[in-house]
Design an enzyme around this catalytic site. Structure first.
Site, PDB file in Angstrom:
ATOM      1  N   LYS A 185      21.131  59.225  74.273  1.00  0.00           N
ATOM      2  CA  LYS A 185      21.629  57.842  74.325  1.00  0.00           C
ATOM      3  C   LYS A 185      22.409  57.618  75.611  1.00  0.00           C
ATOM      4  CE  LYS A 185      25.269  56.288  71.843  1.00  0.00           C
ATOM      5  NZ  LYS A 185      26.019  55.634  70.758  1.00  0.00           N
ATOM      6  N   THR A 217      18.052  38.674  60.703  1.00  0.00           N
ATOM      7  CA  THR A 217      18.568  38.751  59.334  1.00  0.00           C
ATOM      8  C   THR A 217      18.178  37.508  58.551  1.00  0.00           C
ATOM      9  OG1 THR A 217      20.539  39.105  57.983  1.00  0.00           O
ATOM     10  CG2 THR A 217      20.814  37.684  59.883  1.00  0.00           C
ATOM     11  N   LYS A 243      22.345  35.423  57.258  1.00  0.00           N
ATOM     12  CA  LYS A 243      23.386  34.642  57.937  1.00  0.00           C
ATOM     13  C   LYS A 243      22.921  33.177  57.983  1.00  0.00           C
ATOM     14  CE  LYS A 243      24.926  38.831  60.304  1.00  0.00           C
ATOM     15  NZ  LYS A 243      25.842  39.353  59.295  1.00  0.00           N
ATOM     16  N   THR A 258      13.137  52.704  49.373  1.00  0.00           N
ATOM     17  CA  THR A 258      14.150  51.853  48.743  1.00  0.00           C
ATOM     18  C   THR A 258      13.466  50.669  48.064  1.00  0.00           C
ATOM     19  OG1 THR A 258      16.263  50.731  49.102  1.00  0.00           O
ATOM     20  CG2 THR A 258      14.638  50.456  50.834  1.00  0.00           C
TER      21      THR A 258
HETATM   22  C1  LIG Z   1      24.513  42.119  65.491  1.00  0.00           C
HETATM   23  C2  LIG Z   1      24.239  42.473  64.078  1.00  0.00           C
HETATM   24  N1  LIG Z   1      23.120  43.154  63.797  1.00  0.00           N
HETATM   25  C3  LIG Z   1      22.814  43.498  62.526  1.00  0.00           C
HETATM   26  C4  LIG Z   1      23.641  43.157  61.485  1.00  0.00           C
HETATM   27  C5  LIG Z   1      23.260  43.538  60.098  1.00  0.00           C
HETATM   28  O1  LIG Z   1      22.643  42.448  59.476  1.00  0.00           O
HETATM   29  P1  LIG Z   1      22.629  42.341  57.888  1.00  0.00           P
HETATM   30  O2  LIG Z   1      23.883  41.640  57.494  1.00  0.00           O
HETATM   31  O3  LIG Z   1      21.377  41.624  57.556  1.00  0.00           O
HETATM   32  O4  LIG Z   1      22.604  43.756  57.385  1.00  0.00           O
HETATM   33  C6  LIG Z   1      24.819  42.450  61.722  1.00  0.00           C
HETATM   34  C7  LIG Z   1      25.718  42.083  60.588  1.00  0.00           C
HETATM   35  O5  LIG Z   1      26.804  41.669  60.671  1.00  0.00           O
HETATM   36  C8  LIG Z   1      25.135  42.103  63.055  1.00  0.00           C
HETATM   37  O6  LIG Z   1      26.258  41.446  63.346  1.00  0.00           O
END
Ligand SMILES: Cc1ncc(COP(=O)(O)O)c(C=O)c1O
Length: 502
Positions: free
Chosen positions: A190, A291, A294, A323
């Site tokens: 990384k 996602t 949100k 899962t």
């Molecule tokens: C930038 C970012 N990526 C991924 C996620 C994860 O998304 P989820 O809430 O669907 O698990 C978040 C959640 O806060 C986030 O802020």
């Protein structure tokens, strides 16, 4: 969580442990009875105590958002109403009537759960249908749904990073925990590049042969700063150095672009709106993650990309395979939310208008807003205790809920409140919030913008804080420009600030 947080958190815990009279690891080494069991309870208590000491302990409030009274919630008492100003249900889609009706009818017909993993008994028409809709949204060949975007990011990056031979992953220093963990789980090499610093990224990419597999992982809207990833520039560098791009659009889907596909779509607004996708920024990104939890108001996450890549993740990622699938009602409701926001820009435009007016109101009160081009309003506090006190006082005195954002979500010294208006935060609610924030800043003696400017900017020791302070007064053109919001042209003017009122 930012990229430095793992190291810093471990560091602070270690330091604190040393202060606590070296109880660990001495206690482990010098166990008086060799066969006595490890003292688990004491271990947990001491680790938690260390978190309390370094201010990273998390306190939760009971906030029960009310679908019929959005954006209000009740607290642990059903009679007490508070206005929520920090939800990621940015558009209020969690109570959209079309979504609710779709969920209710699906629930009645198909029941509460999927019944298993996709492989066993959870593959269903709702999953296939939403994946088709998401692929269309991003104009990609395929999409794959996961139980959350945390899982989508973790599963995709860990699978790619561990299977692509000698893969190197380049990660923006402000990346979210889900990507950091995915990269860690992959055990790939990384390389962290400075947030949005293309010269730094290029220098680091150039250190590897072009034929080494590389992934550049980054976000479009950085949720704690509201800054925007340099998507087009990163795609250029990826092409030059033989990398693929992994773009997290979690805070942008539903919020930007003519159909709500996110920032990559927004950057070619007119072309996208008129159906010209080839060669656009969104077309150039290899993997987009998003996602459903949100702006779309439900739960779940996804990736979209080439069919071969999506099939590869479907076939190999444990986080997808092992899962239980999301419930049919959730998949159907989320798909309706995506479709709804594809057909209208009204909610996201109203959200932007409300964001602007709150940003302007706070700025005029000399309250330190970290200016950015997005819908997020980070307000700098700069101290964990003070941020928590401000949040508590807003709740107890003003019935306003804004959670404090402390380490390890942001670095120590950059603690803040993060305000996220929605289309339904009325003018009265906004005025009330501004009055409350002004009062809280006064009562707690929190630093105003003019105080930050006085104490910084003279070549201070912490360049990260200096950068933050500079952003308090830097005018930034919003991504939703006046033209896109159908407003009169914007005058170019410095950010307005009142003099300090302490
Ligand atoms: C930038 C970012 N990526 C991924 C996620 C994860 O998304 P989820 O809430 O669907 O698990 C978040 C959640 O806060 C986030 O802020």
């Amino acid at each position: 969580m930012y990229e430095g947080s793992h190291a810093e958190e471990k560091g602070t815990t270690r330091v604190y442990a040393a202060v606590m009279s070296h109880r660990w690891p001495d206690a482990i080494v010098d166990t008086p009875l060799a066969n006595s069991a490890f003292d688990y309870a004491t271990f947990y208590t001491q680790e938690l105590e260390a978190k309390k000491q370094n201010k990273s302990y998390r306190y939760f409030n009971s906030i029960n958002r009310l679908a019929q009274e959005f954006p209000k919630a009740h607290t642990d008492s059903t009679d007490r109403r508070v206005t929520v100003w920090c939800s990621n249900d940015y558009l209020g889609m969690s109570n959209n009537l079309e979504v609710l009706e779709k969920m209710q009818s699906t629930l009645k017909t198909y029941g509460s759960g999927a019944g298993g993993t996709r492989n066993i008994s959870g593959h269903n028409k709702h999953a296939e249908s939403i994946e088709g809709t998401l692929a269309k949204l991003h104009h990609k060949e395929a999409a794959l749904v996961f139980t959350s975007c945390y899982v989508a990011n973790d599963a995709t990056l860990s699978t790619l990073g561990s299977r692509l031979p000698n893969c190197v992953i380049f990660s923006d220093s402000l990346n979210h925990a889900s990507m950091i963990e995915g990269i860690r789980h992959s055990k790939a090499k990384k390389i962290i590049f400075d947030h949005n610093d293309m010269a730094d990224l290029e220098l680091k990419l150039a250190a590897f042969p072009r034929n080494t597999p590389k992934i550049i992982a980054f976000e479009s809207v950085y949720s704690m700063s509201g800054t925007i990833g340099k998507i087009a520039e990163i795609c250029d560098l990826a092409k030059k150095y033989g990398a693929i791009t992994f773009l997290d659009e979690v805070h942008a889907v539903g919020m930007y672009g003519p159909t709500g596909a996110g920032i990559a779509e927004h950057l070619d607004y007119e072309a996208q709106a008129s159906g010209h996708y080839r060669g656009t920024v969104m077309d150039r990104v290899d993997v987009i993650s998003g996602t459903l939890g949100k702006a779309y108001g439900c739960v779940g996450g996804y990736i979209a990309g080439k069919a071969s890549l999506v099939d590869y993740i479907r076939s190999l990622a444990p986080g997808f395979i092992f899962t239980t699938t999301l419930p049919p009602a959730v998949l159907a409701g989320a798909e309706r939310a995506v479709q709804y926001q594809r057909q209208t820009t009204t909610d996201r435009k109203m959200q932007q208008i409300n964001t602007r007016s709150v940003k302007t109101g706070l700025t005029n009160l000399d309250i330190p807003v970290l200016h950015n081009p997005s819908h997020i309003i980070p307000v700098l506090v700069g101290d964990a205790d003070a941020a928590k006190k401000a949040s508590d006082l807003l709740l107890s005195k003003w019935n306003i809920y804004v959670q404090a954002i402390n380490f390890p979500t942001v670095p120590v010294g950059e603690e803040r409140l993060r305000i996220t208006p929605t289309p339904r935060h009325s003018k009265e609610m906004q005025d009330y919030l501004l009055m409350a924030m002004d009062d809280v800043w006064g009562e707690l003696g929190l630093k105003r913008t003019s105080d930050w400017l006085l104490s910084h900017g003279l070549g201070g020791e912490n360049p990260r804080i200096e950068k933050l302070v500079a952003s308090l007064t830097t005018e930034v053109e919003p991504l939703w420009t006046n033209e896109k919001l159908d407003l009169p042209a914007r005058e170019s003017r410095p950010v307005q600030r009142a003099s300090s009122s302490g």
